[in-house]
Scaffold this motif. Sequence first.
Motif, PDB file in Angstrom:
ATOM      1  N   GLN A  43       0.798  -1.070  -0.065  1.00  0.00           N
ATOM      2  CA  GLN A  43      -0.096   0.115   0.167  1.00  0.00           C
ATOM      3  C   GLN A  43       0.820   1.424   0.205  1.00  0.00           C
ATOM      4  OE1 GLN A  43      -2.728  -0.513   3.522  1.00  0.00           O
ATOM      5  NE2 GLN A  43      -4.005  -1.889   2.147  1.00  0.00           N
ATOM      6  N   ARG A  44       2.165   1.292   0.736  1.00  0.00           N
ATOM      7  CA  ARG A  44       2.864   2.359   0.755  1.00  0.00           C
ATOM      8  C   ARG A  44       3.525   2.570  -0.710  1.00  0.00           C
ATOM      9  NH1 ARG A  44       7.142   1.052   4.850  1.00  0.00           N
ATOM     10  NH2 ARG A  44       5.590  -0.500   5.378  1.00  0.00           N
ATOM     11  N   GLU A  45       3.803   1.597  -1.491  1.00  0.00           N
ATOM     12  CA  GLU A  45       4.637   1.640  -2.678  1.00  0.00           C
ATOM     13  C   GLU A  45       3.647   1.919  -3.833  1.00  0.00           C
ATOM     14  OE1 GLU A  45       6.312  -2.067  -3.479  1.00  0.00           O
ATOM     15  OE2 GLU A  45       8.099  -1.642  -2.081  1.00  0.00           O
ATOM     16  N   ARG A  46       2.143   1.726  -3.481  1.00  0.00           N
ATOM     17  CA  ARG A  46       1.299   1.884  -4.502  1.00  0.00           C
ATOM     18  C   ARG A  46       0.171   2.807  -4.135  1.00  0.00           C
ATOM     19  NH1 ARG A  46       1.437  -2.566  -9.123  1.00  0.00           N
ATOM     20  NH2 ARG A  46       3.723  -2.986  -8.710  1.00  0.00           N
ATOM     21  N   PRO A  47       0.545   3.796  -3.705  1.00  0.00           N
ATOM     22  CA  PRO A  47      -0.840   4.694  -2.925  1.00  0.00           C
ATOM     23  C   PRO A  47      -1.857   4.769  -3.889  1.00  0.00           C
ATOM     24  CG  PRO A  47       0.882   6.120  -3.452  1.00  0.00           C
ATOM     25  CD  PRO A  47       1.500   4.752  -3.935  1.00  0.00           C
ATOM     26  N   GLN A  48      -1.470   5.180  -5.507  1.00  0.00           N
ATOM     27  CA  GLN A  48      -2.580   5.296  -6.369  1.00  0.00           C
ATOM     28  C   GLN A  48      -3.594   4.076  -6.246  1.00  0.00           C
ATOM     29  OE1 GLN A  48      -3.376   8.275  -7.980  1.00  0.00           O
ATOM     30  NE2 GLN A  48      -5.125   7.100  -8.770  1.00  0.00           N
ATOM     31  N   ARG A  49      -3.162   2.948  -6.454  1.00  0.00           N
ATOM     32  CA  ARG A  49      -3.879   1.538  -6.248  1.00  0.00           C
ATOM     33  C   ARG A  49      -4.818   1.619  -5.189  1.00  0.00           C
ATOM     34  NH1 ARG A  49      -1.484  -4.008  -7.123  1.00  0.00           N
ATOM     35  NH2 ARG A  49      -1.489  -3.282  -9.470  1.00  0.00           N
ATOM     36  N   ALA A  50      -4.033   2.049  -3.953  1.00  0.00           N
ATOM     37  CA  ALA A  50      -4.958   2.095  -2.796  1.00  0.00           C
ATOM     38  C   ALA A  50      -6.006   3.251  -2.805  1.00  0.00           C
ATOM     39  CB  ALA A  50      -4.181   2.400  -1.552  1.00  0.00           C
ATOM     40  N   ARG A  51      -5.718   4.293  -3.348  1.00  0.00           N
ATOM     41  CA  ARG A  51      -6.626   5.417  -3.402  1.00  0.00           C
ATOM     42  C   ARG A  51      -7.799   4.943  -4.568  1.00  0.00           C
ATOM     43  NH1 ARG A  51      -3.470   9.854  -5.230  1.00  0.00           N
ATOM     44  NH2 ARG A  51      -1.542   8.963  -4.323  1.00  0.00           N
ATOM     45  N   SER A  52      -7.531   4.488  -5.524  1.00  0.00           N
ATOM     46  CA  SER A  52      -8.589   4.087  -6.585  1.00  0.00           C
ATOM     47  C   SER A  52      -9.492   2.888  -5.994  1.00  0.00           C
ATOM     48  CB  SER A  52      -7.981   3.665  -7.941  1.00  0.00           C
ATOM     49  OG  SER A  52      -7.100   2.521  -7.660  1.00  0.00           O
ATOM     50  N   ALA A  53      -8.933   2.156  -5.037  1.00  0.00           N
ATOM     51  CA  ALA A  53      -9.844   0.797  -4.452  1.00  0.00           C
ATOM     52  C   ALA A  53     -10.925   1.589  -3.488  1.00  0.00           C
ATOM     53  CB  ALA A  53      -8.923   0.020  -3.689  1.00  0.00           C
ATOM     54  N   LEU A  55     -11.892   4.568  -3.825  1.00  0.00           N
ATOM     55  CA  LEU A  55     -12.929   5.328  -4.582  1.00  0.00           C
ATOM     56  C   LEU A  55     -13.857   4.364  -5.084  1.00  0.00           C
ATOM     57  CD1 LEU A  55     -13.715   8.213  -5.747  1.00  0.00           C
ATOM     58  CD2 LEU A  55     -12.117   7.701  -7.792  1.00  0.00           C
ATOM     59  N   ARG A  56     -13.559   3.276  -5.575  1.00  0.00           N
ATOM     60  CA  ARG A  56     -14.353   2.368  -6.145  1.00  0.00           C
ATOM     61  C   ARG A  56     -15.463   1.808  -5.130  1.00  0.00           C
ATOM     62  NH1 ARG A  56      -9.873   0.456  -8.902  1.00  0.00           N
ATOM     63  NH2 ARG A  56      -9.537  -1.149  -7.548  1.00  0.00           N
ATOM     64  N   GLN A  57     -14.862   1.567  -3.983  1.00  0.00           N
ATOM     65  CA  GLN A  57     -15.626   1.260  -2.617  1.00  0.00           C
ATOM     66  C   GLN A  57     -16.781   2.246  -2.430  1.00  0.00           C
ATOM     67  OE1 GLN A  57     -13.526   0.391   0.927  1.00  0.00           O
ATOM     68  NE2 GLN A  57     -15.223  -0.659   1.702  1.00  0.00           N
ATOM     69  N   LEU A  58     -16.077   3.495  -2.529  1.00  0.00           N
ATOM     70  CA  LEU A  58     -17.381   4.564  -2.262  1.00  0.00           C
ATOM     71  C   LEU A  58     -18.288   4.796  -3.121  1.00  0.00           C
ATOM     72  CD1 LEU A  58     -14.871   7.432  -0.775  1.00  0.00           C
ATOM     73  CD2 LEU A  58     -16.416   6.051   0.390  1.00  0.00           C
ATOM     74  N   ILE A  59     -18.017   4.544  -4.418  1.00  0.00           N
ATOM     75  CA  ILE A  59     -18.855   4.452  -5.404  1.00  0.00           C
ATOM     76  C   ILE A  59     -20.132   3.469  -5.289  1.00  0.00           C
ATOM     77  CG2 ILE A  59     -19.205   4.347  -8.084  1.00  0.00           C
ATOM     78  CD1 ILE A  59     -16.426   5.968  -8.340  1.00  0.00           C
ATOM     79  N   ALA A  60     -19.580   2.340  -5.251  1.00  0.00           N
ATOM     80  CA  ALA A  60     -20.411   1.338  -4.882  1.00  0.00           C
ATOM     81  C   ALA A  60     -21.269   1.295  -3.761  1.00  0.00           C
ATOM     82  CB  ALA A  60     -19.342  -0.227  -4.698  1.00  0.00           C
ATOM     83  N   ILE A  61     -20.854   1.990  -2.664  1.00  0.00           N
ATOM     84  CA  ILE A  61     -21.753   2.397  -1.467  1.00  0.00           C
ATOM     85  C   ILE A  61     -22.805   3.321  -1.758  1.00  0.00           C
ATOM     86  CG2 ILE A  61     -21.869   3.232   0.817  1.00  0.00           C
ATOM     87  CD1 ILE A  61     -19.022   2.070   1.278  1.00  0.00           C
ATOM     88  N   ARG A  62     -22.456   4.151  -2.366  1.00  0.00           N
ATOM     89  CA  ARG A  62     -23.283   5.365  -2.987  1.00  0.00           C
ATOM     90  C   ARG A  62     -24.384   4.771  -3.819  1.00  0.00           C
ATOM     91  NH1 ARG A  62     -21.977  11.389  -4.446  1.00  0.00           N
ATOM     92  NH2 ARG A  62     -24.211  12.054  -4.551  1.00  0.00           N
TER      93      ARG A  62
END
Length: 67
Positions: A43-53, A55-62
Amino acid sequence: MTYRRRWATLGTMAWTTPRLDPDRSRRRLQILAELAGARAVRQRERPQRARSAQLRQLIAIRRRVTG
């Protein structure tokens, strides 16, 4: 001679948790700690992947809430 079978009920069974030997418990905890460490490094090496994950989770919840 009559054949009588006695059925065990839950009330007569002893509920015990199996105990793991100390070496196995220690190895298990060590493996779990290593996995958690590897996850944190990823997660530290790939913060963009964590952020996009996230965001996808928030979109799914919404979508579930509004849809």
